[in-house]
Design a protein around this motif. Structure first.
Motif, PDB file in Angstrom:
ATOM      1  N   ASN A   1       0.840  -1.195   0.000  1.00 15.74           N
ATOM      2  CA  ASN A   1       0.000   0.000   0.000  1.00 15.74           C
ATOM      3  C   ASN A   1       0.881   1.254   0.000  1.00 15.74           C
ATOM      4  O   ASN A   1       1.765   1.394   0.845  1.00 15.74           O
ATOM      5  CB  ASN A   1      -0.918  -0.008   1.234  1.00 15.74           C
ATOM      6  N   TRP A   2       0.647   2.138  -0.942  1.00 18.37           N
ATOM      7  CA  TRP A   2       1.458   3.356  -1.058  1.00 18.37           C
ATOM      8  C   TRP A   2       1.246   4.292   0.120  1.00 18.37           C
ATOM      9  O   TRP A   2       2.191   4.889   0.629  1.00 18.37           O
ATOM     10  CB  TRP A   2       1.093   4.072  -2.363  1.00 18.37           C
ATOM     11  N   ASN A   3       0.022   4.414   0.585  1.00 16.27           N
ATOM     12  CA  ASN A   3      -0.301   5.406   1.611  1.00 16.27           C
ATOM     13  C   ASN A   3       0.525   5.231   2.878  1.00 16.27           C
ATOM     14  O   ASN A   3       0.984   6.216   3.473  1.00 16.27           O
ATOM     15  CB  ASN A   3      -1.787   5.330   1.978  1.00 16.27           C
ATOM     16  N   ASN A   4       0.692   3.966   3.309  1.00 18.52           N
ATOM     17  CA  ASN A   4       1.406   3.763   4.582  1.00 18.52           C
ATOM     18  C   ASN A   4       2.800   3.178   4.441  1.00 18.52           C
ATOM     19  O   ASN A   4       3.596   3.253   5.363  1.00 18.52           O
ATOM     20  CB  ASN A   4       0.580   2.894   5.545  1.00 18.52           C
ATOM     21  N   MET A   5       3.122   2.616   3.274  1.00 23.23           N
ATOM     22  CA  MET A   5       4.428   1.982   3.120  1.00 23.23           C
ATOM     23  C   MET A   5       5.423   2.848   2.338  1.00 23.23           C
ATOM     24  O   MET A   5       6.625   2.613   2.419  1.00 23.23           O
ATOM     25  CB  MET A   5       4.281   0.629   2.404  1.00 23.23           C
ATOM     26  N   CYS A   6       4.942   3.825   1.599  1.00 18.69           N
ATOM     27  CA  CYS A   6       5.814   4.533   0.647  1.00 18.69           C
ATOM     28  C   CYS A   6       5.728   6.048   0.727  1.00 18.69           C
ATOM     29  O   CYS A   6       6.734   6.751   0.585  1.00 18.69           O
ATOM     30  CB  CYS A   6       5.486   4.123  -0.789  1.00 18.69           C
ATOM     31  N   ALA A   7       4.512   6.578   0.881  1.00 16.30           N
ATOM     32  CA  ALA A   7       4.253   7.996   0.630  1.00 16.30           C
ATOM     33  C   ALA A   7       5.123   8.921   1.465  1.00 16.30           C
ATOM     34  O   ALA A   7       5.641   9.933   0.960  1.00 16.30           O
ATOM     35  CB  ALA A   7       2.771   8.299   0.893  1.00 16.30           C
ATOM     36  N   ASP A   8       5.317   8.614   2.737  1.00 18.42           N
ATOM     37  CA  ASP A   8       5.998   9.520   3.658  1.00 18.42           C
ATOM     38  C   ASP A   8       7.386   9.914   3.165  1.00 18.42           C
ATOM     39  O   ASP A   8       7.877  11.000   3.474  1.00 18.42           O
ATOM     40  CB  ASP A   8       6.093   8.876   5.045  1.00 18.42           C
ATOM     41  N   CYS A   9       8.024   9.018   2.398  1.00 10.15           N
ATOM     42  CA  CYS A   9       9.395   9.287   1.961  1.00 10.15           C
ATOM     43  C   CYS A   9       9.527   9.544   0.467  1.00 10.15           C
ATOM     44  O   CYS A   9      10.633   9.843   0.001  1.00 10.15           O
ATOM     45  CB  CYS A   9      10.304   8.117   2.353  1.00 10.15           C
ATOM     46  N   HIS A  10       8.470   9.437  -0.286  1.00 11.68           N
ATOM     47  CA  HIS A  10       8.575   9.626  -1.735  1.00 11.68           C
ATOM     48  C   HIS A  10       7.958  10.928  -2.211  1.00 11.68           C
ATOM     49  O   HIS A  10       8.026  11.236  -3.400  1.00 11.68           O
ATOM     50  CB  HIS A  10       7.940   8.443  -2.474  1.00 11.68           C
ATOM     51  N   SER A  11       7.355  11.691  -1.294  1.00  7.51           N
ATOM     52  CA  SER A  11       6.777  12.985  -1.658  1.00  7.51           C
ATOM     53  C   SER A  11       7.087  13.991  -0.563  1.00  7.51           C
ATOM     54  O   SER A  11       7.678  13.646   0.473  1.00  7.51           O
ATOM     55  CB  SER A  11       5.255  12.864  -1.869  1.00  7.51           C
ATOM     56  N   THR A  12       6.680  15.229  -0.755  1.00  9.28           N
ATOM     57  CA  THR A  12       7.019  16.318   0.165  1.00  9.28           C
ATOM     58  C   THR A  12       5.790  16.785   0.937  1.00  9.28           C
ATOM     59  O   THR A  12       4.736  17.021   0.347  1.00  9.28           O
ATOM     60  CB  THR A  12       7.618  17.498  -0.635  1.00  9.28           C
ATOM     61  N   ASN A  13       5.960  16.922   2.256  1.00  7.93           N
ATOM     62  CA  ASN A  13       4.894  17.381   3.161  1.00  7.93           C
ATOM     63  C   ASN A  13       3.680  16.460   3.109  1.00  7.93           C
ATOM     64  O   ASN A  13       2.538  16.886   2.908  1.00  7.93           O
ATOM     65  CB  ASN A  13       4.466  18.815   2.845  1.00  7.93           C
ATOM     66  N   VAL A  14       3.926  15.188   3.360  1.00  6.73           N
ATOM     67  CA  VAL A  14       2.876  14.168   3.266  1.00  6.73           C
ATOM     68  C   VAL A  14       2.054  14.127   4.554  1.00  6.73           C
ATOM     69  O   VAL A  14       2.593  14.165   5.661  1.00  6.73           O
ATOM     70  CB  VAL A  14       3.500  12.780   3.006  1.00  6.73           C
ATOM     71  N   ARG A  15       0.739  14.040   4.394  1.00  7.76           N
ATOM     72  CA  ARG A  15      -0.166  13.732   5.506  1.00  7.76           C
ATOM     73  C   ARG A  15      -0.957  12.501   5.095  1.00  7.76           C
ATOM     74  O   ARG A  15      -1.708  12.541   4.115  1.00  7.76           O
ATOM     75  CB  ARG A  15      -1.122  14.890   5.795  1.00  7.76           C
ATOM     76  N   LYS A  16      -0.793  11.427   5.828  1.00  8.89           N
ATOM     77  CA  LYS A  16      -1.418  10.155   5.449  1.00  8.89           C
ATOM     78  C   LYS A  16      -2.934  10.216   5.579  1.00  8.89           C
ATOM     79  O   LYS A  16      -3.661   9.686   4.736  1.00  8.89           O
ATOM     80  CB  LYS A  16      -0.858   9.026   6.316  1.00  8.89           C
TER      81      LYS A  16
ATOM     82  N   SER B   1     -12.244   4.181  11.003  1.00  8.59           N
ATOM     83  CA  SER B   1     -13.663   3.823  11.062  1.00  8.59           C
ATOM     84  C   SER B   1     -14.152   3.191   9.758  1.00  8.59           C
ATOM     85  O   SER B   1     -15.035   2.337   9.768  1.00  8.59           O
ATOM     86  CB  SER B   1     -14.513   5.055  11.393  1.00  8.59           C
ATOM     87  N   ASN B   2     -13.570   3.599   8.642  1.00 11.11           N
ATOM     88  CA  ASN B   2     -13.973   3.005   7.361  1.00 11.11           C
ATOM     89  C   ASN B   2     -12.768   2.541   6.545  1.00 11.11           C
ATOM     90  O   ASN B   2     -12.887   2.287   5.351  1.00 11.11           O
ATOM     91  CB  ASN B   2     -14.829   3.981   6.545  1.00 11.11           C
ATOM     92  N   HIS B   3     -11.618   2.439   7.203  1.00 10.46           N
ATOM     93  CA  HIS B   3     -10.387   1.942   6.582  1.00 10.46           C
ATOM     94  C   HIS B   3     -10.111   2.689   5.274  1.00 10.46           C
ATOM     95  O   HIS B   3      -9.848   2.103   4.225  1.00 10.46           O
ATOM     96  CB  HIS B   3     -10.491   0.434   6.324  1.00 10.46           C
TER      97      HIS B   3
ATOM     98  N   ASN C   1      -1.120   5.155  13.261  1.00  5.46           N
ATOM     99  CA  ASN C   1      -0.607   3.886  12.745  1.00  5.46           C
ATOM    100  C   ASN C   1      -1.642   2.764  12.757  1.00  5.46           C
ATOM    101  O   ASN C   1      -1.288   1.591  12.620  1.00  5.46           O
ATOM    102  CB  ASN C   1       0.613   3.461  13.564  1.00  5.46           C
ATOM    103  N   ALA C   2      -2.910   3.113  12.906  1.00  6.05           N
ATOM    104  CA  ALA C   2      -3.946   2.091  13.038  1.00  6.05           C
ATOM    105  C   ALA C   2      -4.177   1.301  11.760  1.00  6.05           C
ATOM    106  O   ALA C   2      -4.910   0.303  11.772  1.00  6.05           O
ATOM    107  CB  ALA C   2      -5.267   2.735  13.488  1.00  6.05           C
ATOM    108  N   ASP C   3      -3.549   1.704  10.666  1.00  4.46           N
ATOM    109  CA  ASP C   3      -3.636   0.903   9.445  1.00  4.46           C
ATOM    110  C   ASP C   3      -2.600  -0.212   9.435  1.00  4.46           C
ATOM    111  O   ASP C   3      -2.512  -0.969   8.471  1.00  4.46           O
ATOM    112  CB  ASP C   3      -3.491   1.778   8.199  1.00  4.46           C
ATOM    113  N   PHE C   4      -1.803  -0.319  10.511  1.00  2.00           N
ATOM    114  CA  PHE C   4      -0.860  -1.416  10.683  1.00  2.00           C
ATOM    115  C   PHE C   4      -1.368  -2.367  11.770  1.00  2.00           C
ATOM    116  O   PHE C   4      -1.923  -1.924  12.794  1.00  2.00           O
ATOM    117  CB  PHE C   4       0.521  -0.900  11.102  1.00  2.00           C
ATOM    118  N   VAL C   5      -1.147  -3.640  11.560  1.00  2.18           N
ATOM    119  CA  VAL C   5      -1.523  -4.640  12.559  1.00  2.18           C
ATOM    120  C   VAL C   5      -0.866  -4.343  13.902  1.00  2.18           C
ATOM    121  O   VAL C   5      -1.491  -4.428  14.960  1.00  2.18           O
ATOM    122  CB  VAL C   5      -1.120  -6.048  12.071  1.00  2.18           C
TER     123      VAL C   5
ATOM    124  N   ILE D   1      -7.514  -6.588   9.071  1.00  4.43           N
ATOM    125  CA  ILE D   1      -6.644  -6.060   8.019  1.00  4.43           C
ATOM    126  C   ILE D   1      -5.523  -7.033   7.657  1.00  4.43           C
ATOM    127  O   ILE D   1      -4.790  -6.792   6.696  1.00  4.43           O
ATOM    128  CB  ILE D   1      -6.048  -4.682   8.404  1.00  4.43           C
ATOM    129  N   ASP D   2      -5.378  -8.124   8.396  1.00  2.67           N
ATOM    130  CA  ASP D   2      -4.397  -9.162   8.047  1.00  2.67           C
ATOM    131  C   ASP D   2      -4.919 -10.490   8.558  1.00  2.67           C
ATOM    132  O   ASP D   2      -4.542 -10.966   9.630  1.00  2.67           O
ATOM    133  CB  ASP D   2      -3.030  -8.835   8.647  1.00  2.67           C
TER     134      ASP D   2
END
Length: 751
Positions: free
Chosen positions: A187-202, A207-209, A568-572, A601-602
């Protein structure tokens, strides 16, 4: 691919926190546990930087043309791009690629790029490519899913060999698994985005994943490293040639060496996040805490194993200890090495001494004579991405012989083994002439007997790298942390925040709360990650039990803790941590809900499932507990510990025959585990089947002849079955082995 579990086979059951709390009611702060290293605690604002404060690389270019030129086309520049004819490198001309039974077809519709491949339901669908990720040696492609999810395809493009390839060719992943490309593992949102773009807010909504992930600039531009440039630009435009930088920017020539490493490390380390988003406030440990050197992630001596990136490796090195920093070797903007070959190392290491066959014993100007090939070995990740180990170590074939760790010698001479490498090393260099931390760390990571003393020495040796000290602190837990509580308490006031954090983590997991009060001053620790860890450790206390002097800090850190959990609730792991926190609070129902949500989620995470089974049992939900164990058996039929755990459940429910059947299966799968023989023998005894009980205990003793529990149980069986002489002989052995145990002498007298 099944998830393999790593549990202590002696006890697969969670130790739920039920002990009564004993803590100091002292209303004053402990003088020995405050103001660590004279730093003051700073509760950061957590503010979001408006996207409008980021000016963009074209604005930076107006004054910094050479830096822009170096950056343009770099890995940072190409970190993420909109998928179009200019950015996409792969062949989408109706090409097919098959791996692990899944065929993907890559094609175009007009100017758009598409893939037809297996989706989350196990059937093939057409997906539009929206982003290209990276440039070389591979390029990945991203697909938009519902609810704001963006997913990275498992099939990537080898931009060196110009072909499609599978990132994980040896792993069969079922569509329902977390590791499937359409789910959490890619998943890009939680595994990649923070370091591949600038000023990221996940912006994850549990409640609805769903996600509403946003960024200011699509790639890693100038301001991803230097911070928002709006104010800097305004001042420069206003003052012209009279403008002097006021120090508001990050990562400048004036940044101290170790601080610069930390600032780069934000994206170049495996870590856990502690802030809602990165906003340049505070320091590294206010936002993240790095992964320590542990089994399955690092080799026993600290060399890279799993995909752990650079930071924790570099912190091990003498380079880091001597204030060598990232930009001493890498151009800060192009990211390329500053020099080719051994010239890079010759900046500090005299070539006449080191760049010579008298030192490296290989022909000059060959691959074998390059410093990096002996001192910076590496591994391939993501299929074709070779990354070097930045711990800069001397090859140690002797440790390879003892612990199976890699070394450059046998790594290069593929036809030779580690024993040959060690013999050759001694012939060329003599004996190892210095003590390396790995000589004490490796025995602990590999669970060697009596390695705890070396770990304690590492923990307390302030001359050692702090990542090593923190790792030794955590590894000591392998030797029953309850025996070393005082050592851990002492480290709560260590100058190294990494060491403090590791010590808090270990103490928080011990099922004893006598020392909980020692966490209280850490509510005011200078680093957010340590404060949050301390709050978790204080979970057994109610708010009313917090001394008045810490109430204000407690409330502030409480907010930081729940921000950390929710972010971090999108992580187990975060949902499990929330469940564990509720366990500390004694709220079993909420703990169960948290563990159940982790499985949502897993669904193939059997570590979570086994722990949930224990929670069900403690809540008298016996059918649910049995269902969990049976599901694990269905998914991992060769995992022995689950049969053992299920047997313990059946035994508690007085389903003796079922328990015996499960223990016999457990013995088939883990025949060296003496605890299984012990419990099986006890069940035969309960049935008054003394013959099978005797056979079982004897089989266990063939594995560990001095096992105290088995010897006592066997003596007891002999005494019950009128085999007094055999019983006496066993008890005499117990007395010889444990002369201070009066119970055994009493037993012998009774016989």
């Amino acid at each position: 691919m099944k998830k393999f579990l790593f549990l202590n086979q002696k006890n697969t059951v969670i130790l739920l926190i039920t002990a009564l709390l004993f803590f100091s009611c002292d209303k004053t702060k402990k003088e020995n546990y405050q103001n660590v290293d004279n730093e003051k605690s700073v509760f950061l604002s957590g503010k979001i930087i408006p996207d409008s404060h980021f000016s963009g690389d074209e604005k930076c270019k107006e004054c910094h043309q050479q830096e822009y030129k170096n950056w343009k086309g770099s890995h940072h520049d190409k970190a993420m791009q909109i998928a179009d004819s200019a950015s996409v490198l792969a062949n989408f001309n109706n090409t097919k690629f098959t791996s692990q039974g899944v065929t993907s077809r890559f094609y175009k519709k007009g100017n758009d790029f598409y893939v037809n491949t297996e989706g989350p339901d196990g059937t093939s669908h057409d997906y539009k490519i929206v982003y290209a990720f990276g440039i070389t040696p591979l390029q990945q492609y991203i697909v938009q899913f519902p609810d704001g999810h963006y997913q990275c395809l498992r099939t990537a493009w080898d931009s060196v060999k110009n072909k499609w390839f599978d990132l994980y060719p040896d792993f069969k992943v079922v569509h329902s698994e977390w590791l499937h490309w359409s789910r959490g593992g890619l998943n890009w949102n939680n595994m990649c985005a923070d370091c591949h773009s600038t000023n990221v807010r996940k912006n994850y909504d549990e409640s609805n994943h769903s996600y509403n992930t946003q960024y200011a600039i699509i790639n890693v531009n100038c301001e991803a490293c230097h911070g928002p440039g709006k104010e800097h630009v305004l001042k420069a435009e206003k003052m012209g040639n009279d403008y002097i930088s006021d120090g508001s920017l990050q990562m400048t020539a004036a940044t101290p060496a170790k601080a610069l490493v930390d600032e780069c490390a934000r994206c170049h380390m495996r870590r856990e996040q502690f802030s809602e988003h990165f906003n340049f406030e505070g320091t590294l440990l206010d936002h993240y805490y790095p992964q320590l050197l542990e089994e399955r992630l690092y080799h026993a001596d600290g060399q890279i194993l799993d995909e752990v990136y650079v930071y924790a490796s570099f912190l091990q090195s003498k380079m880091y200890q001597n204030d060598v920093t990232c930009t001493n070797c890498h151009n800060a903007h192009s990211l390329q090495l500053k020099f080719d070959g051994n010239k890079l190392c010759a900046q500090c290491h005299v070539p006449e001494k080191y760049d010579t066959p008298k030192h490296h014993f290989h022909p000059q100007n060959t691959a074998s004579s390059k410093c990096i090939n002996c001192h910076m070995t590496g591994r391939f990740y993501m299929g074709n991405d070779f990354r070097r180990d930045h711990s800069f170590r001397v090859p140690r074939p002797d440790l390879s012989v003892q612990y199976g760790t890699p070394n450059a010698c046998s790594g290069c001479h593929k036809d030779k083994d580690d024993a040959w490498a060690w013999k050759s090393f001694q012939k060329l260099f003599g004996e190892v002439d210095s003590i390396h931390f790995s000589e004490k760390l490796a025995p602990g990571i590999t669970n060697q007997p009596n390695a705890h003393q070396g770990l304690i020495e590492l923990m307390n040796d302030t001359h050692q790298p702090e990542i090593v000290r923190a790792s030794a602190t955590k590894v000591l837990e392998n030797y029953n942390a309850q025996n070393f509580v005082q050592e851990y308490i002492k480290l709560l006031n260590d100058k190294s925040a990494l060491v403090r954090g590791a010590s808090v983590d270990v103490l928080s997991r011990i099922n004893n709360t006598d020392y909980t009060s020692y966490f209280l001053p850490l509510l005011e620790d200078p680093k957010r990650s340590i404060r949050v860890k301390a709050f978790f450790g204080l979970g057994t206390l109610s708010q009313s039990q917090i001394p008045e002097v810490y109430q204000e800090s407690y409330q502030k850190v409480k907010k930081e803790f729940w921000n950390h959990i929710n972010t971090n609730a999108d992580f187990v792991g975060s949902r499990v941590k929330r469940g564990d926190f509720y366990l500390k609070k004694g709220n079993l129902e909420k703990a169960i809900l948290s563990y159940e949500s982790a499985l949502e989620i897993d669904n193939v995470n059997n570590q979570v499932r086994i722990n949930l089974a224990t929670l069900y049992y403690n809540n008298k939900q016996y059918k649910d507990a049995e269902r969990m164990y049976l599901k694990v058996i269905e998914q991992e039929p060769k995992f022995g510990p689950v049969y053992y755990s299920l047997a313990l459940l059946y035994a508690e429910l007085n389903r003796v025959e079922d328990a015996i059947n499960q223990l016999n299966k457990a013995i088939e799968l883990m025949p060296k585990n003496v605890r299984v023989y012990y419990n099986l023998g006890l069940l035969y005894d309960k049935k008054q089947d003394y013959k099978n009980a005797e056979k079982t205990f004897v089989k266990g003793l063939k594995i560990v002849p001095t096992n105290e529990s088995l010897l006592y149980a066997l003596a007891y069986i002999y005494s019950k079955s009128d085999q007094k002489e055999k019983a006496k002989n066993i008890v005499k052995r117990l007395i010889d082995l444990y002369p201070n145990n009066q119970q055994y002498r009493n037993f012998l007298n009774q016989l």
